[in-house]
Design a protein around this motif. Structure first.
Motif, PDB file in Angstrom:
ATOM      1  N   GLY A 226       0.816  -1.203   0.000  1.00 35.57           N
ATOM      2  CA  GLY A 226       0.000   0.000   0.000  1.00 35.57           C
ATOM      3  C   GLY A 226       0.850   1.253   0.000  1.00 35.57           C
ATOM      4  N   MET A 227       0.545   2.160  -0.929  1.00 35.64           N
ATOM      5  CA  MET A 227       1.252   3.439  -0.999  1.00 35.64           C
ATOM      6  C   MET A 227       0.225   4.551  -1.173  1.00 35.64           C
ATOM      7  SD  MET A 227       4.478   4.719  -3.288  1.00 35.64           S
ATOM      8  CE  MET A 227       3.936   4.034  -4.834  1.00 35.64           C
ATOM      9  N   GLY A 228       0.214   5.492  -0.231  1.00 29.21           N
ATOM     10  CA  GLY A 228      -0.733   6.597  -0.298  1.00 29.21           C
ATOM     11  C   GLY A 228      -0.432   7.498  -1.488  1.00 29.21           C
ATOM     12  N   LEU A 229      -1.401   7.656  -2.378  1.00 28.30           N
ATOM     13  CA  LEU A 229      -1.184   8.440  -3.594  1.00 28.30           C
ATOM     14  C   LEU A 229      -0.902   9.910  -3.262  1.00 28.30           C
ATOM     15  CD1 LEU A 229      -1.163   8.788  -6.655  1.00 28.30           C
ATOM     16  CD2 LEU A 229      -3.670   8.910  -6.603  1.00 28.30           C
ATOM     17  N   GLU A 230      -1.673  10.457  -2.327  1.00 27.89           N
ATOM     18  CA  GLU A 230      -1.481  11.862  -1.971  1.00 27.89           C
ATOM     19  C   GLU A 230      -0.091  12.109  -1.383  1.00 27.89           C
ATOM     20  OE1 GLU A 230      -5.822  10.898  -1.845  1.00 27.89           O
ATOM     21  OE2 GLU A 230      -3.993   9.985  -1.081  1.00 27.89           O
ATOM     22  N   ARG A 231       0.386  11.141  -0.592  1.00 30.26           N
ATOM     23  CA  ARG A 231       1.685  11.307   0.058  1.00 30.26           C
ATOM     24  C   ARG A 231       2.826  11.243  -0.950  1.00 30.26           C
ATOM     25  NH1 ARG A 231       2.639   8.169   5.575  1.00 30.26           N
ATOM     26  NH2 ARG A 231       0.801   9.435   6.054  1.00 30.26           N
ATOM     27  N   ILE A 232       2.757  10.269  -1.866  1.00 28.75           N
ATOM     28  CA  ILE A 232       3.832  10.190  -2.862  1.00 28.75           C
ATOM     29  C   ILE A 232       3.780  11.404  -3.796  1.00 28.75           C
ATOM     30  CG2 ILE A 232       2.476   8.741  -4.450  1.00 28.75           C
ATOM     31  CD1 ILE A 232       6.279   8.557  -3.917  1.00 28.75           C
ATOM     32  N   ALA A 233       2.559  11.925  -4.037  1.00 30.69           N
ATOM     33  CA  ALA A 233       2.422  13.124  -4.870  1.00 30.69           C
ATOM     34  C   ALA A 233       3.055  14.335  -4.185  1.00 30.69           C
ATOM     35  CB  ALA A 233       0.951  13.395  -5.169  1.00 30.69           C
ATOM     36  N   SER A 234       2.911  14.423  -2.858  1.00 30.28           N
ATOM     37  CA  SER A 234       3.515  15.557  -2.137  1.00 30.28           C
ATOM     38  C   SER A 234       5.037  15.507  -2.221  1.00 30.28           C
ATOM     39  CB  SER A 234       3.045  15.571  -0.677  1.00 30.28           C
ATOM     40  OG  SER A 234       3.586  14.492   0.053  1.00 30.28           O
ATOM     41  N   VAL A 235       5.591  14.296  -2.213  1.00 29.30           N
ATOM     42  CA  VAL A 235       7.038  14.132  -2.350  1.00 29.30           C
ATOM     43  C   VAL A 235       7.475  14.507  -3.768  1.00 29.30           C
ATOM     44  CG1 VAL A 235       8.890  12.414  -2.457  1.00 29.30           C
ATOM     45  CG2 VAL A 235       7.296  12.425  -0.526  1.00 29.30           C
ATOM     46  N   MET A 236       6.759  13.995  -4.760  1.00 34.59           N
ATOM     47  CA  MET A 236       7.105  14.260  -6.160  1.00 34.59           C
ATOM     48  C   MET A 236       6.996  15.750  -6.493  1.00 34.59           C
ATOM     49  SD  MET A 236       8.031  11.423  -7.476  1.00 34.59           S
ATOM     50  CE  MET A 236       8.035  11.885  -9.201  1.00 34.59           C
ATOM     51  N   GLN A 237       6.075  16.433  -5.842  1.00 35.51           N
ATOM     52  CA  GLN A 237       5.864  17.857  -6.122  1.00 35.51           C
ATOM     53  C   GLN A 237       6.593  18.755  -5.128  1.00 35.51           C
ATOM     54  OE1 GLN A 237       1.565  18.522  -6.590  1.00 35.51           O
ATOM     55  NE2 GLN A 237       1.392  16.581  -7.694  1.00 35.51           N
ATOM     56  N   ASN A 238       7.412  18.113  -4.260  1.00 39.15           N
ATOM     57  CA  ASN A 238       8.217  18.831  -3.265  1.00 39.15           C
ATOM     58  C   ASN A 238       7.349  19.721  -2.373  1.00 39.15           C
ATOM     59  OD1 ASN A 238      10.632  19.434  -1.964  1.00 39.15           O
ATOM     60  ND2 ASN A 238      11.008  21.243  -3.264  1.00 39.15           N
ATOM     61  N   LYS A 239       6.244  19.164  -1.907  1.00 36.07           N
ATOM     62  CA  LYS A 239       5.340  19.871  -1.009  1.00 36.07           C
ATOM     63  C   LYS A 239       5.393  19.216   0.378  1.00 36.07           C
ATOM     64  CE  LYS A 239       3.757  22.364  -4.450  1.00 36.07           C
ATOM     65  NZ  LYS A 239       4.140  23.788  -4.596  1.00 36.07           N
ATOM     66  N   THR A 240       5.361  20.038   1.395  1.00 38.82           N
ATOM     67  CA  THR A 240       5.392  19.483   2.757  1.00 38.82           C
ATOM     68  C   THR A 240       4.000  19.134   3.258  1.00 38.82           C
ATOM     69  OG1 THR A 240       5.284  21.723   3.655  1.00 38.82           O
ATOM     70  CG2 THR A 240       7.476  20.741   3.378  1.00 38.82           C
ATOM     71  N   SER A 241       2.979  19.539   2.527  1.00 37.99           N
ATOM     72  CA  SER A 241       1.596  19.284   2.936  1.00 37.99           C
ATOM     73  C   SER A 241       0.820  18.648   1.788  1.00 37.99           C
ATOM     74  CB  SER A 241       0.910  20.590   3.342  1.00 37.99           C
ATOM     75  OG  SER A 241      -0.490  20.417   3.455  1.00 37.99           O
ATOM     76  N   VAL A 242      -0.007  17.644   2.108  1.00 40.48           N
ATOM     77  CA  VAL A 242      -0.833  17.024   1.071  1.00 40.48           C
ATOM     78  C   VAL A 242      -1.855  18.023   0.530  1.00 40.48           C
ATOM     79  CG1 VAL A 242      -0.622  14.667   1.920  1.00 40.48           C
ATOM     80  CG2 VAL A 242      -2.441  16.118   2.808  1.00 40.48           C
ATOM     81  N   PHE A 243      -2.145  19.065   1.302  1.00 35.73           N
ATOM     82  CA  PHE A 243      -3.116  20.063   0.857  1.00 35.73           C
ATOM     83  C   PHE A 243      -2.545  20.971  -0.229  1.00 35.73           C
ATOM     84  CE2 PHE A 243      -4.634  18.781   5.022  1.00 35.73           C
ATOM     85  CZ  PHE A 243      -5.977  18.582   4.783  1.00 35.73           C
ATOM     86  N   GLU A 244      -1.239  20.832  -0.506  1.00 36.82           N
ATOM     87  CA  GLU A 244      -0.606  21.620  -1.559  1.00 36.82           C
ATOM     88  C   GLU A 244      -0.400  20.809  -2.834  1.00 36.82           C
ATOM     89  OE1 GLU A 244       2.926  23.410   0.000  1.00 36.82           O
ATOM     90  OE2 GLU A 244       1.904  24.178   1.768  1.00 36.82           O
ATOM     91  N   VAL A 245      -0.788  19.528  -2.810  1.00 35.47           N
ATOM     92  CA  VAL A 245      -0.714  18.687  -4.004  1.00 35.47           C
ATOM     93  C   VAL A 245      -1.677  19.230  -5.057  1.00 35.47           C
ATOM     94  CG1 VAL A 245      -1.283  16.378  -4.880  1.00 35.47           C
ATOM     95  CG2 VAL A 245       0.059  16.629  -2.788  1.00 35.47           C
ATOM     96  N   ASP A 246      -1.310  19.127  -6.324  1.00 36.73           N
ATOM     97  CA  ASP A 246      -2.010  19.835  -7.403  1.00 36.73           C
ATOM     98  C   ASP A 246      -3.535  19.732  -7.375  1.00 36.73           C
ATOM     99  OD1 ASP A 246      -1.682  17.109  -8.071  1.00 36.73           O
ATOM    100  OD2 ASP A 246      -1.680  17.511 -10.211  1.00 36.73           O
ATOM    101  N   THR A 247      -4.074  18.505  -7.402  1.00 33.69           N
ATOM    102  CA  THR A 247      -5.533  18.353  -7.480  1.00 33.69           C
ATOM    103  C   THR A 247      -6.224  18.806  -6.198  1.00 33.69           C
ATOM    104  OG1 THR A 247      -5.330  16.044  -6.765  1.00 33.69           O
ATOM    105  CG2 THR A 247      -5.422  16.451  -9.137  1.00 33.69           C
ATOM    106  N   ILE A 248      -5.562  18.614  -5.056  1.00 36.11           N
ATOM    107  CA  ILE A 248      -6.148  19.002  -3.772  1.00 36.11           C
ATOM    108  C   ILE A 248      -6.057  20.520  -3.592  1.00 36.11           C
ATOM    109  CG2 ILE A 248      -6.085  18.638  -1.266  1.00 36.11           C
ATOM    110  CD1 ILE A 248      -4.795  15.887  -1.877  1.00 36.11           C
ATOM    111  N   LYS A 249      -4.947  21.110  -4.081  1.00 35.80           N
ATOM    112  CA  LYS A 249      -4.772  22.565  -4.001  1.00 35.80           C
ATOM    113  C   LYS A 249      -5.871  23.288  -4.781  1.00 35.80           C
ATOM    114  CE  LYS A 249      -2.107  26.237  -3.069  1.00 35.80           C
ATOM    115  NZ  LYS A 249      -2.598  27.287  -3.934  1.00 35.80           N
TER     116      LYS A 249
END
Length: 880
Positions: A226-249
């Motif tokens: 299991g890998m959290g999509l939002e969490r890996i996206a925050s790493v890939m987008q160099n964001k410290t918060s999942v709320f800054e990930v593209d679709t969530i932002k």
């Protein structure tokens, strides 16, 4: 490291594992199936449990999914941190007895470092402390420096949940800090500080934990990752918060625009923005899977999230029903992976808007009750609202405790939070005690689930109603047996069958069986969790034995009646969509030989005129004698043909499409008639709401509908006979009788009022003084609540200042109490709500209300006089 969008990462992951021989499955519904221990799907592997236990055969030994998940365990932290959220997507790849550690560990490393191009020096790994095999693969096959692998204990790196499959795990972490992590202690600190972020958990399911706690090795170990999509996206987008990930932002930005606030300026405002952003994602996805707001179960989870988001919207200045508009952003950014979002857009928005409107009404009701509490406290100079009253506002009216505190703060009144917490704890204890401890699968595995995996009964029931076959298994009294004798019941499993097993809302077939030595009845037919067909039997003579040849015969007339109702259900759905709109879709159904029941999405009661239109459309199609055609095709072909399907159902490669000419086309595994004319006629017998946004229609067809018409005709003839008139004059005769009855009722009410007011002087004469306050009581008969209220008001006026009136009446088997007090009596301590509450208890009832006026009811009229006699003592304790 490439910057990739969340949707890109999802596709990259699923494609990667497809290329490794995995079958890509769409996300399962958030509503669990065959799992009593789970309210909402909360992990990627949760819907896969039957595959891991062997209760169901997986569609492939290698599967990959991106699963919708909701977790509310940390709801109080959502918004307060940058990483807590209730809705998330879980990427997973699974092996059911196929590959194991040797393959999955290198694949995980390959995907992260080559597909996503995450720098290897930023990755660290944890394993279970005794898992030397995993350590060897990481360090020798992958080539990871041993200093970057940390061995941890059972709590961190061993997955188990009750009895059932379990095993060690290995987690891959991304390090946001500078330099390197030197040792386990530093790693744990970095993890606690959210600097070392867990990306991927690889679970090696190699044991089966029994009820005694013993770990037995599985003959075929499994892989569950299991890998959290939002969490890996925050790493890939160099964001410290999942709320800054593209679709969530994008959702967060729309929240700010809607409320006209700026993110990052105020701590409390930011918390509200994050809560709304997360909760609107959760609720949109939950509703798309047909979860409806309610006061229990997963519906309560949905209601809680919606109301929490609505309240925080109000706190930051959002106007009206804003959530129903925000969900558009969720849908627009996610429907590529979850088609049901787009298909149900109008429905989702309508459900959210209705719940927002209900919450606004609830807030108004809560404020009204809170104002009553404030009046009571002002009358007694109290400055603390009791915990039980604060909890009642929360529990009954959905009134947030924070809002109660906020309103009372302006009045210099506080809340007994300790008392509130006690009430909350009591409720949680009640809920905990009501729950059952479940095993891995949510319930104990029964004998039905132990039917061998390789047994597959061939179903011939679409074309045949009689089959000669061989007995494979017999079950009686929860165990496999070799024979079932005369007078006994059990389960029969055969190599072939014409019996349709209960499925898709259609009841199972019944019929008979005959062998050379035995005969009996088949009373039902169902499937177990793995799809094995089970005939429920009663042996009427002889003895059934394993491997016997047996003849199975379906009750033809009953099957035909069921088929009529099932085909009529398809036509009903299409007629509803024509009359009410395209938002109508099936929420549930049930058909047997007597009637059909169809649950569907709609947001208001259906008018008589609309019901007539629906019924007429179905009956027209019956009279047109349209051919009902069934075709087997691929799922893609079925969807392209326009066939309707249930989004939360899983379909195989080949599906059955049932078409009623050009009128209706649905995916369906049930049995149907060959021509609409066979239905005979269709009659709607009831329409009602069963949940918010869900309506239910019940209907009948064929001879059952004919019988209904005949019974109505007989009833009409009986009415004509009683009224002594013909059919045409019946309505006018009834209208005349009703007018006469109303006149008589009016006379009776007037006489009762006159009679009551004759007692007015007697009640006033019986007045006594209690600590300087005048008290008048009276017991009466035959007065309804309105007359009682009028009389009390009149007596209070005559008594004047410093007076209290308490009256009781016995009317139509019911006991009614009313109490009224003047303002100056209230200031002296009189409280009508408290008075009637105590008085009503003596009569076995209850009630309450404001200090100046209150009502109550009771069950024991013989105790009215005794109850009223207690008022004087109650007043002594109140009035100072």
């Amino acid at each position: 490291m490439d910057t990739m969008g969340l949707n890109e990462i999802r596709e990259a992951y699923l494609s990667f594992f497809e290329n490794k021989g995995h079958l890509r499955l769409p996300s399962f519904s958030l509503v669990p199936k065959n799992d009593k221990g789970l309210l909402i799907i909360n992990a990627g592997m949760a819907p896969m449990k039957p595959y891991f236990t062997g209760l169901q055969v997986p569609p492939s030994k290698r599967v990959t999914t991106c699963q919708k998940c909701v977790r509310t365990g940390d709801i109080e932290n959502v918004g307060k941190t940058s990483r807590h959220f209730t809705f998330f997507e879980m990427l997973g790849n699974f092996s059911f007895g196929d590959y194991f550690k040797e393959q999955v560990i290198p694949w995980a490393w390959e995907f992260l470092t080559e597909s996503l191009k995450i720098p290897k020096e930023k990755l660290y790994v944890t394993i279970y402390l005794d898992d030397d095999e995993a350590f060897k693969i990481w360090t020798e096959k992958v080539g990871l420096d041993p200093s970057r692998v940390f061995r941890l204990g059972k709590e961190e790196n061993f997955w188990e949940h009750g009895a059932g499959p379990c095993g060690p795990s290995s987690e891959i972490h991304y390090y946001r800090g500078e330099g390197t992590i030197k040792n386990t202690e530093d790693f744990m600190k970095a993890s606690d500080d959210d600097i070392a972020v867990e990306l991927w958990n690889l679970v090696f399911t190699q044991f089966d934990k029994d009820q005694d706690g013993k770990y037995n090795k599985l003959s075929k170990p499994n892989i569950d990752t299991g890998m959290g999509l939002e969490r890996i996206a925050s790493v890939m987008q160099n964001k410290t918060s999942v709320f800054e990930v593209d679709t969530i932002k994008k959702i967060l930005d729309m929240v700010c625009k809607t409320a006209n606030v700026e993110y990052g300026k105020d701590k409390d405002t930011d918390i509200s923005i994050r809560i709304i952003t997360d909760h609107v994602r959760s609720t949109t996805f939950m509703i798309s899977d047909d979860i409806i707001p309610s006061n229990e179960g997963r519906g309560y989870v949905l209601r809680r999230l919606l109301r929490r988001a609505a309240r925080h919207g109000k706190l930051i200045g959002a106007k009206g029903t804003f959530l129903s508009e925000l969900c558009d952003v969720v849908i627009d950014n996610s429907f590529g992976a979850y088609a049901e979002l787009k298909e149900k857009r109008a429905y989702i928005k309508r459900v959210i808007k209705l719940e927002e409107e209900r919450f606004i009404e609830t807030l108004d009701s809560g404020i009204e009750i809170l104002n009553e509490y404030i009046q009571e406290m002002n009358a007694t100079s109290s400055k603390i609202l009791s915990g039980d009253k604060a909890f009642k506002l929360y529990d009954t009216f959905g009134f947030p405790i924070e809002l109660t505190q906020e309103i009372l703060e302006d009045k210099n009144i506080s809340v007994d939070i300790k008392g509130f917490d006690v009430e909350m704890k009591i409720q949680r204890e009640r809920a905990r005690n009501a729950r059952t401890e479940y095993t891995y699968m949510g319930s104990d595995i029964s004998i039905f689930d132990k039917i061998p995996e390789n047994l597959n009964t061939k179903f011939f029931g679409y074309d045949k109603l009689q089959v000669e076959t061989k007995i494979s298994f017999l079950i009686s009294q929860d165990q496999f047996v070799n024979e079932i004798g005369e007078g006994e019941s059990g389960i029969l499993i055969t190599e072939e069958t014409p019996f349709y097993s209960e499925m898709g809302g259609q009841i199972g077939d019944t019929g008979i069986f005959i062998s050379e030595t035995c005969k009996g009845k088949i009373t039902n037919c169902k499937k177990n969790i793995s799809g094995k067909i089970m005939h429920f039997i009663e042996v009427t003579s002889g003895e059934l034995k394993i491997n016997d040849k047996i003849n199975l015969s379906v009750d033809k007339e009953r099957r035909n009646s069921i088929a009529k109702n099932h085909t009529a259900t398809h036509m009903l759905q299409e007629a509803l969509r024509e009359v009410l709109g395209e938002h109508v879709h099936q929420s549930g159904s049930f058909v047997d030989e007597f009637k059909l029941r169809f649950d569907f999405t709609h947001f208001s009661a259906i008018s008589e005129d609309e019901l007539k239109k629906v019924e007429l459309i179905v009956n027209k199609k019956i009279m047109e004698t349209i051919a009902v055609d069934t075709q087997v095709m691929t799922l893609d072909e079925a969807k392209k043909s326009g066939a309707m399907a249930l989004f939360d159902d899983k379909y195989g490669d080949a599906v059955r499409v049932v078409s009623v000419g050009d009128f209706s086309k649905e995916l369906c595994g049930g049995t149907h008639i060959k021509n609409t004319g066979e239905v005979g006629q269709f009659k709607i017998i009831s329409e009602a709401g069963v949940a918010a946004g869900i309506r239910r229609i019940e209907g009948i067809t064929g001879f059952v509908a004919l019988k209904e018409v005949e019974e109505k005709n007989e009833l009409l003839k009986s009415i004509e006979k009683e009224l002594k008139c013909n059919e045409k004059d019946a309505l006018s005769k009834i209208a005349t009788i009703l007018i006469e009855l109303k006149d008589k009722e009016k006379e009776i009410v007037e006489l009762k009022s006159k009679l009551a007011f004759n007692f007015e002087d007697d009640i006033i004469k019986s007045m006594v003084e209690v600590n300087g306050v005048k008290l008048a009581t009276g017991a009466l008969k035959g007065l309804d609540s309105n007359s009682l209220r009028d009389l009390a008001d009149k007596i209070k006026s005559k008594l004047g200042d410093n007076s209290v009136v308490v009256l009781g009446s016995h009317n139509d088997g019911k006991v009614q109490f009313i109490a009224m007090a003047t303002k100056d009596a209230v200031k002296r301590g009189a409280h009508c709500g408290n008075i009637v509450r105590e008085v009503a208890k003596i009569c076995g009832g209850g009630g309450g209300g404001r200090p100046d006026m209150a009502e109550a009811g009771g069950k024991n009229p013989e105790k009215i006089v005794e109850a009223l006699a207690s008022v004087q003592n109650i007043m002594v304790n109140l009035v100072k």
